[in-house]
Design an enzyme around this catalytic site. Structure first.
Site, short mmCIF file in Angstrom:
data_model
loop_
_atom_site.label_atom_id
_atom_site.label_comp_id
_atom_site.label_asym_id
_atom_site.label_seq_id
_atom_site.Cartn_x
_atom_site.Cartn_y
_atom_site.Cartn_z
N HIS A 65 82.37 36.82 -52.85
CA HIS A 65 83.63 37.48 -52.39
C HIS A 65 83.46 37.63 -50.75
CE1 HIS A 65 85.51 37.99 -56.15
NE2 HIS A 65 84.54 38.51 -56.67
C1 BDR Z 1 85.89 42.83 -53.94
O1 BDR Z 1 85.79 43.95 -54.54
C2 BDR Z 1 84.35 44.58 -54.57
O2 BDR Z 1 84.19 45.25 -55.81
C3 BDR Z 1 83.50 43.36 -54.23
O3 BDR Z 1 82.34 44.20 -53.39
C4 BDR Z 1 84.42 42.87 -53.30
O4 BDR Z 1 84.77 43.33 -52.08
C5 BDR Z 1 86.10 41.88 -55.02
O5 BDR Z 1 87.30 42.01 -55.73
#
Ligand code: BDR
Ligand code: CA
Length: 322
Positions: free
Chosen positions: A245
């Protein structure tokens, strides 16, 4: 290129920080700490420790906001603890020799000052809640046309990962996300639409572990935690993978060609039942309100090979120093 990372330093945020530092073409002006996967203060501790671990204590760390606009406090959710551990790095201790201090200037003031100085030549990359970025916009609306943001967050076409409507970063503070996305700033949204297609593998993490140095071992232990925590939630074809992500947001900030975007004005639904959902208002579309660049396609192989090569050579460099 100049970058400011606004992190809620969990595991993929740590991955993104390592990737940004490992890329010699990125000049990281500073790291700002937000809440989300961990509390703001735990995240800042992690940032300082990580920068010490990789010998980059010259990069300043600033305190961002510690709770969402709609509340006076913040508690880490059970889901975040499952994926990121209690300390944000999969309950693996960061092997830092000494931990530096957070800057006296606030993250809000640091970002305002940086945008005044560099304008769109500095890319702001938030990978957690958007509260600090919203406060910047509220305090310095005259800077909106100078702001360039590449954010990890949201889901335009996909369902959310916090609930069926909302992606986790938007869900942390939907009101702040609405302030940011509807502001008219130059924003690229790197959401679940592309990040869920983008992952590295256990095989790559094992290759990093085999380097055997302290930094590589920490990184591999941390990533193993995330992969094990994710396995029950992903389909058979995606077992033993690590979804990138936050690293993808850094990648897109560095090379916008990694994604193809559709331009559309956006808002965030701040009302139940869809609180946190990314929406677009048809009237704003007709009025040609400044659009957000919404990433919908990703050059996955090119991005992942750049990321793996960059990180592998970064972690190799610590073996040479030992
Ligand atoms: C996002 O949510 C967070 O838990 C992760 O670090 C990322 O930024 C993914 O949905
Ligand atoms: Ca994050």
């Amino acid at each position: 290129m100049k970058m400011i990372l606004d992190l809620d330093t969990g595991i993929d945020d740590t991955f993104a920080l390592m990737y940004a530092i490992a890329n010699p073409d990125i000049q990281l002006l500073g790291v700002t700490g937000s809440f989300g996967n961990v509390t703001r203060d735990q995240g800042i501790h992690n940032d300082l420790a990580l920068l010490s671990m990789v010998g980059h204590q010259e990069i300043p760390v600033f305190k961002g906001e510690c709770h969402p606009l709609f509340s006076d406090n913040f508690t880490v959710s059970e889901g975040c603890e499952i994926f990121h551990g209690k300390n944000g790095t999969g309950d693996v201790e960061i092997p830092a020799k000494s931990i530096g201090s957070v800057q006296p200037q606030s993250a809000i003031d640091f970002i305002i000052q940086s945008v005044k100085t560099y304008g769109k030549d500095v890319t702001l990359v938030p990978t957690g809640s958007l509260t600090t970025m919203a406060r910047v916009i509220q305090q310095a609306p005259e800077l909106i046309s100078k702001m360039h943001i590449v954010m990890m967050g949201g889901a335009a076409i996909q369902a959310g990962n916090n609930d069926k409507f909302a992606e986790c970063n938007i869900a942390q503070d939907p009101d702040a996300a609405d302030v940011v996305l509807s502001s008219g700033a130059d924003i690229t949204m790197v959401g679940l639409d592309v990040t869920m297609q983008t992952y590295t593998t256990q095989a790559f993490i094992n290759k990093v572990r085999a380097l055997g140095n302290t930094q590589a071992t920490f990184f591999a232990d941390m990533c193993d935690f995330y992969i094990k925590a994710s396995n029950p939630y992903v389909p058979a074809c995606a077992q033993d993978t690590f979804v990138l992500h936050d690293p993808l947001a850094v990648g897109v900030a560095f090379n916008p060609q990694y994604v193809r975007c559709v331009d559309v004005p956006l808002r965030v639904d701040t009302e139940e039942p869809g609180r946190g959902r990314i929406i677009s208002d048809p009237l704003e579309v007709m009025a040609k309100k400044t659009p957000v660049h919404v990433a919908l396609e990703v050059q996955n192989e090119t991005f992942v090979s750049h990321l793996e090569e960059t990180l592998y050579s970064f972690f190799t460099s610590f073996s040479e120093k030992e």
